[in-house]
Structure formats: C-alpha cells, structure tokens
Scaffold this motif. Structure first.
Motif, PDB file in Angstrom:
ATOM      1  N   GLU A  90       0.734  -1.032   0.020  1.00 46.27           N
ATOM      2  CA  GLU A  90       0.054  -0.040  -0.076  1.00 46.27           C
ATOM      3  C   GLU A  90       0.653   1.261   0.232  1.00 46.27           C
ATOM      4  O   GLU A  90       0.593   2.216  -0.747  1.00 46.27           O
ATOM      5  CB  GLU A  90      -1.010   0.017   1.246  1.00 46.27           C
ATOM      6  CG  GLU A  90      -2.263   0.646   1.022  1.00 46.27           C
ATOM      7  CD  GLU A  90      -2.922   0.579   2.454  1.00 46.27           C
ATOM      8  OE1 GLU A  90      -2.993  -0.491   3.065  1.00 46.27           O
ATOM      9  OE2 GLU A  90      -3.575   1.356   2.757  1.00 46.27           O
ATOM     10  N   ILE A  93       2.373   2.296  -3.733  1.00 49.03           N
ATOM     11  CA  ILE A  93       1.646   1.775  -5.048  1.00 49.03           C
ATOM     12  C   ILE A  93       1.924   3.020  -6.214  1.00 49.03           C
ATOM     13  O   ILE A  93       2.211   2.617  -7.212  1.00 49.03           O
ATOM     14  CB  ILE A  93       0.262   2.046  -4.869  1.00 49.03           C
ATOM     15  CG1 ILE A  93      -0.362   0.999  -3.727  1.00 49.03           C
ATOM     16  CG2 ILE A  93      -0.608   2.277  -6.133  1.00 49.03           C
ATOM     17  CD1 ILE A  93      -1.854   1.204  -3.480  1.00 49.03           C
ATOM     18  N   GLU A  94       2.226   4.446  -5.659  1.00 47.11           N
ATOM     19  CA  GLU A  94       2.509   5.336  -6.784  1.00 47.11           C
ATOM     20  C   GLU A  94       3.913   5.008  -7.480  1.00 47.11           C
ATOM     21  O   GLU A  94       4.091   5.091  -8.786  1.00 47.11           O
ATOM     22  CB  GLU A  94       2.530   6.686  -6.197  1.00 47.11           C
ATOM     23  CG  GLU A  94       2.531   7.927  -7.372  1.00 47.11           C
ATOM     24  CD  GLU A  94       2.630   9.120  -6.945  1.00 47.11           C
ATOM     25  OE1 GLU A  94       2.591   9.548  -5.586  1.00 47.11           O
ATOM     26  OE2 GLU A  94       2.195   9.941  -7.661  1.00 47.11           O
ATOM     27  N   ASN A  95       4.828   4.640  -6.506  1.00 50.54           N
ATOM     28  CA  ASN A  95       6.295   4.438  -7.240  1.00 50.54           C
ATOM     29  C   ASN A  95       6.100   3.032  -8.125  1.00 50.54           C
ATOM     30  O   ASN A  95       6.703   3.259  -9.050  1.00 50.54           O
ATOM     31  CB  ASN A  95       7.062   3.946  -5.998  1.00 50.54           C
ATOM     32  CG  ASN A  95       7.229   5.165  -4.922  1.00 50.54           C
ATOM     33  OD1 ASN A  95       6.339   5.082  -4.247  1.00 50.54           O
ATOM     34  ND2 ASN A  95       8.398   5.560  -4.747  1.00 50.54           N
ATOM     35  N   HIS A  97       3.468   1.955  -9.728  1.00 51.38           N
ATOM     36  CA  HIS A  97       2.688   2.378 -10.854  1.00 51.38           C
ATOM     37  C   HIS A  97       3.479   2.970 -12.153  1.00 51.38           C
ATOM     38  O   HIS A  97       3.275   2.432 -13.433  1.00 51.38           O
ATOM     39  CB  HIS A  97       1.241   3.223 -10.644  1.00 51.38           C
ATOM     40  CG  HIS A  97       0.593   3.648 -11.871  1.00 51.38           C
ATOM     41  ND1 HIS A  97      -0.555   2.774 -12.434  1.00 51.38           N
ATOM     42  CD2 HIS A  97       0.602   4.854 -12.732  1.00 51.38           C
ATOM     43  CE1 HIS A  97      -0.781   3.425 -13.492  1.00 51.38           C
ATOM     44  NE2 HIS A  97      -0.323   4.524 -13.629  1.00 51.38           N
ATOM     45  N   TYR A  98       4.273   3.828 -11.742  1.00 53.40           N
ATOM     46  CA  TYR A  98       5.104   4.466 -12.684  1.00 53.40           C
ATOM     47  C   TYR A  98       6.289   3.818 -13.228  1.00 53.40           C
ATOM     48  O   TYR A  98       6.773   4.205 -14.326  1.00 53.40           O
ATOM     49  CB  TYR A  98       5.696   5.995 -12.215  1.00 53.40           C
ATOM     50  CG  TYR A  98       4.334   6.820 -12.197  1.00 53.40           C
ATOM     51  CD1 TYR A  98       4.067   7.577 -13.523  1.00 53.40           C
ATOM     52  CD2 TYR A  98       3.641   7.124 -11.309  1.00 53.40           C
ATOM     53  CE1 TYR A  98       3.097   8.231 -13.683  1.00 53.40           C
ATOM     54  CE2 TYR A  98       2.606   8.099 -11.106  1.00 53.40           C
ATOM     55  CZ  TYR A  98       2.300   8.891 -12.307  1.00 53.40           C
ATOM     56  OH  TYR A  98       1.154   9.363 -12.618  1.00 53.40           O
ATOM     57  N   THR A 180      -0.625  -6.348   1.077  1.00 56.69           N
ATOM     58  CA  THR A 180      -0.743  -6.659  -0.529  1.00 56.69           C
ATOM     59  C   THR A 180      -1.827  -5.750  -1.153  1.00 56.69           C
ATOM     60  O   THR A 180      -2.806  -5.784  -0.395  1.00 56.69           O
ATOM     61  CB  THR A 180      -0.592  -8.051  -0.653  1.00 56.69           C
ATOM     62  OG1 THR A 180       0.492  -8.626  -0.229  1.00 56.69           O
ATOM     63  CG2 THR A 180      -1.183  -8.437  -2.103  1.00 56.69           C
ATOM     64  N   THR A 181      -1.730  -5.412  -2.125  1.00 57.60           N
ATOM     65  CA  THR A 181      -2.748  -4.839  -2.968  1.00 57.60           C
ATOM     66  C   THR A 181      -3.085  -5.386  -4.355  1.00 57.60           C
ATOM     67  O   THR A 181      -2.267  -6.313  -4.708  1.00 57.60           O
ATOM     68  CB  THR A 181      -2.109  -3.063  -3.423  1.00 57.60           C
ATOM     69  OG1 THR A 181      -0.985  -3.417  -4.311  1.00 57.60           O
ATOM     70  CG2 THR A 181      -1.611  -2.430  -2.070  1.00 57.60           C
ATOM     71  N   TYR A 189      -6.260   0.958  -7.962  1.00 60.82           N
ATOM     72  CA  TYR A 189      -5.605  -0.071  -6.957  1.00 60.82           C
ATOM     73  C   TYR A 189      -6.617   0.022  -5.656  1.00 60.82           C
ATOM     74  O   TYR A 189      -7.243   0.896  -5.347  1.00 60.82           O
ATOM     75  CB  TYR A 189      -4.183   0.601  -6.437  1.00 60.82           C
ATOM     76  CG  TYR A 189      -3.127   0.735  -7.741  1.00 60.82           C
ATOM     77  CD1 TYR A 189      -2.342  -0.486  -7.639  1.00 60.82           C
ATOM     78  CD2 TYR A 189      -3.315   1.736  -8.512  1.00 60.82           C
ATOM     79  CE1 TYR A 189      -1.568  -0.398  -8.895  1.00 60.82           C
ATOM     80  CE2 TYR A 189      -2.263   1.656  -9.607  1.00 60.82           C
ATOM     81  CZ  TYR A 189      -1.434   0.606  -9.645  1.00 60.82           C
ATOM     82  OH  TYR A 189      -0.567   0.462 -10.788  1.00 60.82           O
ATOM     83  N   TYR A 190      -6.564  -1.109  -5.087  1.00 60.45           N
ATOM     84  CA  TYR A 190      -7.142  -1.754  -4.117  1.00 60.45           C
ATOM     85  C   TYR A 190      -6.565  -2.180  -2.628  1.00 60.45           C
ATOM     86  O   TYR A 190      -5.691  -2.903  -3.178  1.00 60.45           O
ATOM     87  CB  TYR A 190      -8.432  -2.835  -4.685  1.00 60.45           C
ATOM     88  CG  TYR A 190      -9.106  -2.267  -5.410  1.00 60.45           C
ATOM     89  CD1 TYR A 190     -10.683  -1.948  -5.253  1.00 60.45           C
ATOM     90  CD2 TYR A 190      -8.831  -2.139  -6.919  1.00 60.45           C
ATOM     91  CE1 TYR A 190     -11.485  -1.640  -6.229  1.00 60.45           C
ATOM     92  CE2 TYR A 190      -9.919  -1.735  -7.854  1.00 60.45           C
ATOM     93  CZ  TYR A 190     -11.082  -1.484  -7.443  1.00 60.45           C
ATOM     94  OH  TYR A 190     -12.025  -0.914  -8.544  1.00 60.45           O
TER      95      TYR A 190
END
Lengths: 212, 212
Positions: A90, A93-95, A97-98, A180-181, A189-190
C-alpha cells in the motif's frame, strides 16, 4: 450495462481496453525485477501473474513482447533465466505504478521510481526491498499464445520470503497483514480486507444452504 | 520466513500447497458456469482467470484436467464451446466456495449450493444470477502446459454484463461497487477497498519521487 462482441469491437480502443482489462475481477499487483547482462537492473509492474501449480511450484505471467508493457523484463529473463516477483504494498503503489512508463533499456526504474534493489547470495535478479512478500524464480519455459501474440512465461520458485506476521504454522498467508494490494484495469488500486475463510470443501460437509 | 526450493520440496504437501497458492498475491474469485450436452448445468469456483488481451477480448483460465478442481467444467467447455465467468460477490462467498467439492457429473452445483442459473437468448451456458459482473465466452483454443500437465483455456468475450453503478463513461469499472471479492490460497476471501488511481504512466510525467 450490456455489451456484446460487436459492441466491444465498435466501442473504441480506450473504452474497450478499460472494460476488458477490468472484467476478470481483481488482479494481483506485482513488481517483476530483472537484470540485463550489462548489469542494468529493471523493475516493472505486472497484473498478469497466475498460479500454475504447487508441486513443482510453478508461476506464470503473461507478457506482451511489444506494446504497452515494457519489453526489457522479458529480454532480461531470457538472458539470465532469473527474475523476481514482489508484491506491491500500500505504501508504494505510486512508485510501482510509474514503473510502467516506457523508459529506455539503459534506465533503471529502481532509480527513477525510488524503489530499492535487494540481492540474495547466488541470485542475480534484484528483489524489491519495500515488498513484504517476494519470490525468486528460474525461467522454465515460454509458451506462445497464438490467438493474440502474447507469451505465457513459466518459472519455478527457487526462493520465497514472507514476513513472520503474515504466515501461520499451516502455511496460510494473510495478504491483509502483508499490505498486499490488487489492481483493476490498468490504473485502479485496491487494498484487501480479509473477511472469511472456509475449510477444504468436501461433498459430505456441504452446508444446508436451502434451509439456512 | 525464508524458504528455498529444497525447503519447499521437503515441507510436506499441505503446507507447500498453502504457501505456493498464496504467494502470487490476490486472485480473482470467479464462478465458471457451463452446461453438458445432456443439459446438466455446472458451476465451479476458479481463482486462475487471467486477462490476455483486449483486442480481441481474450480471457484465459488454468484448468487441471484431473485432481482437486472439478473436471466437469472443462468437459462441458469442450462439448459446446461456451462458458460464463461470474464474479463472486461478498454475499455469496460461502455458496461459491462449496462449488469446489467433488460432486458427480449428474449433480448441478447451482442446486446444491443455492445459486441461481440465468440464461441469455442464444447462449446455452448458464450465468450466475447473483453475480454483479458476468461474461459469456466462446472457447478459442486450449494450450497444454507441459511443465505440470495443466491447460490454459482461452476464450473470446461474447457478452459482458456490468451494473450501471459500477462502470463510468470511460469504461472504468469499480470492483468495490460491484462487491467483487478476491481469494488467497484455496480458502481465504477478501473484500476490496478502492484506494487510488493514477493516469497512464508516461516518461514525461513521472513524479519527482526523490524529492517528494
């Protein structure tokens, strides 16, 4: 809303992509770590990791040799036969994703996306330090999927790292405790909340659903 | 906790099964609906559904011809080429879980597990009425996975049903609003909470992670 095959064909590429990428349900959010023969590390997010069997312990991932998913991952797997699968937590996530941006092969996404490489003795491919659950795999076979030109890449599990707090004596893993996501489509993302578990289902032990 | 390949081989079948079935992360909880040529319907839970591509819209599922996963599903798919994939919602997880018991081929799990068959005109395979998101597929090809004797069954999407409240104009699907669930291992169920989404990742738009 209802769509048939013809509706999907005529709906436009972006909307079709969004719908079809989401309709299979939640997908696991994983980072795949690899290294080239020139020792340039690579990490990229994948949502297509699938369990194939536990004995031997085999894991599959669908790769697209060209197109939106970075190709460096698959080239590196072919070069040295090793790769790692690391859960997206969690907090990063942004790191993660890119890492899906199309960086050129000389760029390490670890550096740009501020993720940390971690190495085990005798295993060349980098793990992601920030991940709670991590797997080191050896490439076993690649199966071409002729219907759409993708490839099912199969690896055998050689290393597994799981935080003590997320696994019990029977080997059950709690993904909520591991942070974990999951992903839906390409960019939503969840987080996961464990709600229940049931025993192995035997015909003799089916609940009486009709009278419950 | 750390396990290497040798540890996994020596750990015992049940513990290995539990660990290896969970380490890939969250898995989608789906019910696959089929019907035999004798018109006996079948529904069974699968956690191995995987997105293969959106144009054409292709979905894969890993089946085990013999063993723990009911074989009737695959036999029926071969018989009439049709099957449905239906999300397991939070309200009927228990019903869905028990479809994995090894009922004989003359038994419909719809009946025993108190799930409701639903039919579309011109499509023989049953949908699950209780599911919010449902897909009707036509079998396209089956690819044997020699490493462990499983099969990747590939189907093309012919019908998609999504509740209005769970899809927006761009085709983004919200799995939390659809009450979709996920599985870890063979028997732990998770609800999903949407926490964030990001735009398509472009190299020119990467956040400055180092200085955030």
């Amino acid at each position: 809303m209802y769509f048939n095959k013809k509706d999907l064909e005529e709906i436009g590429n972006v909307k079709r992509l969004n719908i079809v990428n989401s309709i299979t349900g939640i997908k696991p959010a994983n980072l795949i770590g690899t290294i080239s023969k020139d020792k340039i590390s690579n990490v990229a997010i994948f949502s297509s990791v699938v369990h194939l069997g536990s004995n031997p312990a085999l894991i599959g991932v669908i790769v697209r040799p060209t197109g939106e998913i970075p190709r460096n991952t698959y080239e590196n797997i072919l070069e040295n036969g090793q790769y790692t699968i690391n859960h997206v937590g969690e907090e990063f996530i942004e790191n993660s994703h890119y890492t899906s941006a199309k960086f050129d092969a000389s760029t390490s996404e670890f550096e740009i996306c501020n993720l940390t490489e971690e190495y085990l003795t005798d295993f060349e491919a980098p793990f992601v330090k920030e991940s709670a659950i991590k797997i080191g795999l050896r490439h076993l076979e690649s199966i071409p999927i002729e219907s759409n030109g993708t490839i099912l890449v199969i690896g055998e599990v050689e290393h597994v790292i799981i935080p003590d707090k997320a696994i019990n004596k029977k080997g059950y893993i709690d993904l909520e405790k591991a942070n974990t996501t999951g992903i839906s489509g390409l960019n939503s993302y969840y987080k996961l909340e464990k709600i229940t578990s049931f025993p192995y289902a035997r015909v003799s032990e089916i609940p009486d659903f009709k009278n419950e």
